[in-house]
Design a protein around this motif. Structure first.
Motif: not given
Ligand SMILES: [Zn+2]
Length: 191
Positions: A81-97, A125-134
């Motif tokens: 679930k965390l990986k799914r959430d992270a793949k959705k939210i992180i690109p959204e925040r990157v796009e916004y900023y 290329n930007l790399n992020f840790n999925a844990l950030l979504a928690l």
């Protein structure tokens, strides 16, 4: 060699190094590294000088493992679930900023890691840790802005931090939060 000073148990590892150092092991023991000719008296003097720092570090390690124990080890289901959430939210925040700052990037990679929070390659290329979504959204944002700003400055210079603060003025507060709480989240990822 296993010895004790006050209530601290410590291990001395002698080597060809020229200075004494001490670190805290994950099971809250002291590991002293010292030059071959150092006497026990010298080591204990060094540990006494470092006493406040040692207590602070040991307490920090304790708090981290308590925090992690409270939150619990992530189950396979929670990780999916965390990986799914992270793949959705992180690109959204990157796009916004990215839009906000006019900074461009190439691809986004999201992985569950026990070490880093984010990185930026020379290819953009930007790399992020999925844990950030928690974590609180501001923490994720602070890491996103940090990595995006590496597209303009590949260092941690004053110019880099000026850029970060311009885009995300609360950066220092949330970076501190991550430094204080991040390790506990990393412990939630089992072996
Ligand atoms: Zn950096």
């Amino acid at each position: 060699m296993k010895l004790a000073l006050e209530k601290f148990e410590y291990i001395i590892k002698k080597s060809r190094r020229t200075t004494i150092s001490v670190q805290i092991t994950p099971d809250q023991k002291l590991l002293v590294k010292a030059p071959a000719y150092t006497s026990i008296k010298e080591v204990e003097e060094f540990l006494r000088e470092k006493r406040d720092w040692i207590i602070k570090q040991i307490n920090r390690t304790k708090v981290t493992s308590q925090q992690a124990a409270q939150m619990g080890i992530l189950s396979d289901k929670e990780i999916r679930k965390l990986k799914r959430d992270a793949k959705k939210i992180i690109p959204e925040r990157v796009e916004y900023y990215a839009k906000l700052s006019g900074i461009t990037y190439n691809r986004i990679f999201i992985r569950l890691q026990k070490s880093r929070w984010g990185s930026c390659s020379i290819e953009g290329n930007l790399n992020f840790n999925a844990l950030l979504a928690l974590m609180p959204l501001e923490v994720l944002d602070s890491v996103v802005v940090h990595e995006l700003c590496h597209r303009r400055h590949m260092d941690h210079s004053k110019a880099f931090y000026d850029e970060v603060l311009k885009i995300f003025p609360d950066y220092k507060k949330w970076d501190k939060w991550l430094k204080q709480n991040g390790a506990a989240y990393q412990l939630r990822v089992g072996e």
